[in-house]
Design a protein around this motif. Structure first.
Motif, PDB file in Angstrom:
ATOM      1  N   LEU A 157       2.682   6.279  -5.580  1.00  0.00           N
ATOM      2  CA  LEU A 157       2.392   6.376  -7.016  1.00  0.00           C
ATOM      3  C   LEU A 157       1.165   7.246  -7.251  1.00  0.00           C
ATOM      4  O   LEU A 157       1.108   8.054  -8.169  1.00  0.00           O
ATOM      5  CB  LEU A 157       2.141   4.983  -7.610  1.00  0.00           C
ATOM      6  N   ARG A 158       0.186   7.068  -6.372  1.00  0.00           N
ATOM      7  CA  ARG A 158      -1.041   7.828  -6.511  1.00  0.00           C
ATOM      8  C   ARG A 158      -0.776   9.319  -6.358  1.00  0.00           C
ATOM      9  O   ARG A 158      -1.278  10.145  -7.120  1.00  0.00           O
ATOM     10  CB  ARG A 158      -2.055   7.344  -5.461  1.00  0.00           C
ATOM     11  N   SER A 188       0.816  -1.207   0.000  1.00  0.00           N
ATOM     12  CA  SER A 188       0.000   0.000   0.000  1.00  0.00           C
ATOM     13  C   SER A 188       0.853   1.262   0.000  1.00  0.00           C
ATOM     14  O   SER A 188       0.489   2.254  -0.619  1.00  0.00           O
ATOM     15  CB  SER A 188      -0.940   0.001   1.203  1.00  0.00           C
ATOM     16  N   ARG A 189       2.008   1.226   0.669  1.00  0.00           N
ATOM     17  CA  ARG A 189       2.804   2.447   0.754  1.00  0.00           C
ATOM     18  C   ARG A 189       3.245   2.895  -0.637  1.00  0.00           C
ATOM     19  O   ARG A 189       3.142   4.062  -1.004  1.00  0.00           O
ATOM     20  CB  ARG A 189       4.018   2.204   1.655  1.00  0.00           C
ATOM     21  N   GLU A 190       3.708   1.921  -1.411  1.00  0.00           N
ATOM     22  CA  GLU A 190       4.147   2.238  -2.764  1.00  0.00           C
ATOM     23  C   GLU A 190       2.973   2.757  -3.607  1.00  0.00           C
ATOM     24  O   GLU A 190       3.102   3.730  -4.344  1.00  0.00           O
ATOM     25  CB  GLU A 190       4.734   0.984  -3.408  1.00  0.00           C
ATOM     26  N   GLU A 191       1.813   2.116  -3.434  1.00  0.00           N
ATOM     27  CA  GLU A 191       0.643   2.535  -4.194  1.00  0.00           C
ATOM     28  C   GLU A 191       0.274   3.980  -3.876  1.00  0.00           C
ATOM     29  O   GLU A 191      -0.058   4.763  -4.766  1.00  0.00           O
ATOM     30  CB  GLU A 191      -0.550   1.624  -3.871  1.00  0.00           C
ATOM     31  N   VAL A 192       0.324   4.329  -2.580  1.00  0.00           N
ATOM     32  CA  VAL A 192      -0.024   5.700  -2.190  1.00  0.00           C
ATOM     33  C   VAL A 192       0.964   6.686  -2.805  1.00  0.00           C
ATOM     34  O   VAL A 192       0.581   7.757  -3.290  1.00  0.00           O
ATOM     35  CB  VAL A 192      -0.070   5.821  -0.652  1.00  0.00           C
TER      36      VAL A 192
END
Lengths: 352, 276
Positions: B144-145, B138-142
């Motif tokens: 990227l977002r 999730s950290r990476e996704e946030v």
């Protein structure tokens, strides 16, 4: 189109990307899980057995969904990958005596290694030709495992496997196995959701939808195709290992092309490119299969001229009707229909 | 990484050194010669237009730059490093992003997911870690977002961020395509007929974005375009291709009066400032 439930306003990116977004959704999900966990208390013995095989099948179908539904790499060998997992798990458990906690992931990895070969091929060929190539997986599997030394894999006789056990607790009844399989299924479902919602999932979709342009989007097309097969086969391998622990006897005839095609049928019915769709497809198709198993003998008694081969014959017919029917009526699968209903319900009473 | 930091990490080039240098590139398909001995260069902070009649080799040139085609002769260098023969995704990682003439966006994904796809090109999370979203993924996704939102803001796509791109109109889809290209942190941007099929208002918007990309983000741009008013207004320099060869190159004012170019492409009645 994506819409939030009324009254839900995400305040952070993390919230905005969450899959379970509101308190009622969390409550319903938990209630559903509790209902599943308590299954052995209220399921009939036959229902329990059907659930067990369905849940194992569901794990393999999840893998196929990633491979076929998300990455668009047609795969007619999912049952063979499952078989490789079953045999590696079985051999590993029999010879090393390792716990199932280690054996199941290792069996998944063994199947993934087999799937890797086809992923490499997928980087060169696609579509129809890839389908034919993966078909070979089925025959390679059959040929190899029947011809390996009989004291390894049991050859044509099949392989007997000791029940899974944890600290002396044996998973040797339908009810106990149900819990084991359910836990693995929940874990694998979570993993499948995790992968497809993230960067790797988007890369898989990029390869599916824009094969040639994906490279320029920064996606390594070859590695993504390999990853798709690795993932698909890993799920199949885990399912295969569970299958071994469930039946405690495996033979190559349990993993035929016919099973692979049923799995593709489940994905078509449930909906391509949706993890929930894969699960729904398994439930619907298995329900129909069991319906036939119950209903065909009744029909055969009533109309004796139909003969005794009715069950198997009607399986084939129903599979054909099911796939053709869903392609005609709802080609995007039941999940798509559900999403349509959901988004129109959320904006009710407005039309758009 | 925000925009300012990105700028700071841009390779330091000698002011005179071109970002992109194409030297004597020839591309043949069997007996057909799509490009012959094409040379061009693009400097830091330049917007270069490539024009020419249909079949002149403009898109073949862009495809060669992006790694779709592999020219038989010549060399293409990006910051002095040859990118000839590299796979498209490697060229993308080396800093060359492009948009497409047709629309190549992922129509089932939302606007923001399309941009996030581009942002993810440099992410580090492994497949095994991404299996556990809440623990590792999730950290990476946030992150990227957050980066994707910055680009969506810039391109004014915030209001449609959650819509599947397939449901959007043509102009917006082209803008998503541009956003996806920008997400790759490009050091040079190739745009293939960005104005094709756009109405006047959309053309103005897009021209504004291109100017902003160049002025604010200091990304040099190579543009293939048929709309002469856009080309003449935006471009610093123009290369004219004809039958796979560079017919002329120079500043817009020079190209407009070049008799060869008028004969081959612009036509006798062409007058500066009048849309063709």
């Amino acid at each position: 189109m994506f819409r939030n439930p009324a009254g839900i306003f995400p305040l952070s990116y993390r919230q905005d990307m969450a899959l379970v977004r509101s308190r009622p959704q969390i409550a319903v999900l938990l209630a559903f899980l509790v209902l599943l966990v308590l299954g052995p208390l209220y399921f009939s013995p036959r229902m329990l057995a059907v659930m067990n095989t369905s849940m194992i099948m569901a794990i393999a179908v999840l893998g196929l969904q990633i491979n076929l539904g998300y990455a668009g790499q047609i795969n007619l060998g999912q049952a063979a990958f499952m078989g490789v997992g079953a045999y590696s798990g079985g051999v590993l458990a029999n010879f090393s005596g390792l716990s199932f906690i280690v054996v199941i992931p290792l069996a998944g990895l063994a199947a993934a290694a087999f799937g890797y070969l086809f992923g490499v091929m997928a980087s060169r060929i696609k579509g129809f030709y890839l389908a034919l190539t993966t078909l070979a997986a089925q025959f390679v599997f059959h040929f190899v495992f029947i011809n390996l030394p009989a004291d390894w894999t049991g050859g044509a006789k099949g392989l007997a496997i000791a029940p899974a056990s944890l600290f002396g607790f044996q998973f040797n009844t339908e009810g106990r196995l149900y819990i084991l399989i359910l836990v693995v299924l929940v874990l694998m479902t979570y993993g499948a959701f995790s992968i497809v919602r993230g960067r790797y999932g988007r890369e898989l979709i990029a390869v599916r939808d824009e094969d040639t342009a994906a490279g320029i989007m920064g996606v390594d097309v070859v590695r993504t195709k390999v990853r798709a097969f690795l993932l698909g086969a890993f799920f199949a391998g885990v399912a295969g290992a569970l299958w071994g622990y469930y039946l405690r006897y495996i033979s190559v005839d349990q993993f035929t092309l016919f099973n692979s095609i049923w799995m593709i049928g489940m994905i078509i019915v449930g909906g391509m490119g949706s993890i929930t769709g894969a699960l729904i497809g398994v439930v619907v198709v298995r329900a129909i299969q069991e319906g036939i198993t119950s209903f065909a003998p009744v029909l055969a008694d009533a109309v004796p001229s139909l003969g005794s081969e009715l069950i198997f014959a009607s399986y084939n017919i129903v599979l054909g009707i099911l796939i053709a029917g869903s392609l005609l009526i709802e080609p995007k699968g039941l999940m798509h229909r559900w999403n349509t209903i959901k988004s129109s319900y959320r904006i009710w009473p407005y039309p758009y | 990484m925000n925009r300012q930091e990105t700028l700071a990490t841009l390779p330091q080039v000698h002011p005179g050194t071109p970002v992109l240098d194409v030297k004597g590139v020839s591309l043949r398909f069997g007996g057909v010669s799509a490009l012959s001995d094409v040379s061009l260069h693009v400097g830091q902070d330049e917007l270069v237009a490539v024009i020419g009649p249909n079949g002149a080799g403009k898109t073949s040139l862009l495809n060669s730059l992006a790694g779709f085609y592999h020219p038989q002769d010549g060399d293409i260098t990006l910051f002095g490093n040859s990118i000839l023969g590299m796979a498209p995704h490697r060229i993308a990682k080396a800093g060359m992003a492009r948009t497409f003439q047709g629309i190549h966006v992922l129509s089932t994904l939302s606007v923001i997911e399309n941009i996030m796809l581009g942002c993810g090109f440099n992410a580090h999370g492994t497949l095994a870690r991404s299996f556990f979203y809440h623990l590792f993924g999730s950290r990476e996704e946030v992150a990227l977002r957050a980066k994707a939102e910055e680009i969506a803001d810039f391109l004014d796509l915030g209001l449609v961020r959650h819509q599947p791109v397939g449901t959007l109109g043509y102009g917006l889809r082209k803008r998503v395509d541009l956003g996806r290209a920008l997400a790759l942190d490009p050091k040079i941007l190739l745009v293939d007929e960005p104005m094709a099929g756009m109405n006047g208002e959309e053309k103005e918007d897009l021209a504004r974005f291109l100017v902003d990309i160049r002025e604010l983000w200091k990304i040099p741009i190579v543009m293939v375009e048929h709309d002469m008013s856009v080309v003449m207004d935006l471009a610093d320099r123009i290369y004219v291709l004809n039958f796979g060869q560079v017919l002329a190159s120079g500043r817009p004012a020079e190209i407009q009066v070049n008799q060869d170019v008028i004969n081959a492409y612009l036509g006798g009645s062409y007058k500066a400032g009048v849309a063709t």
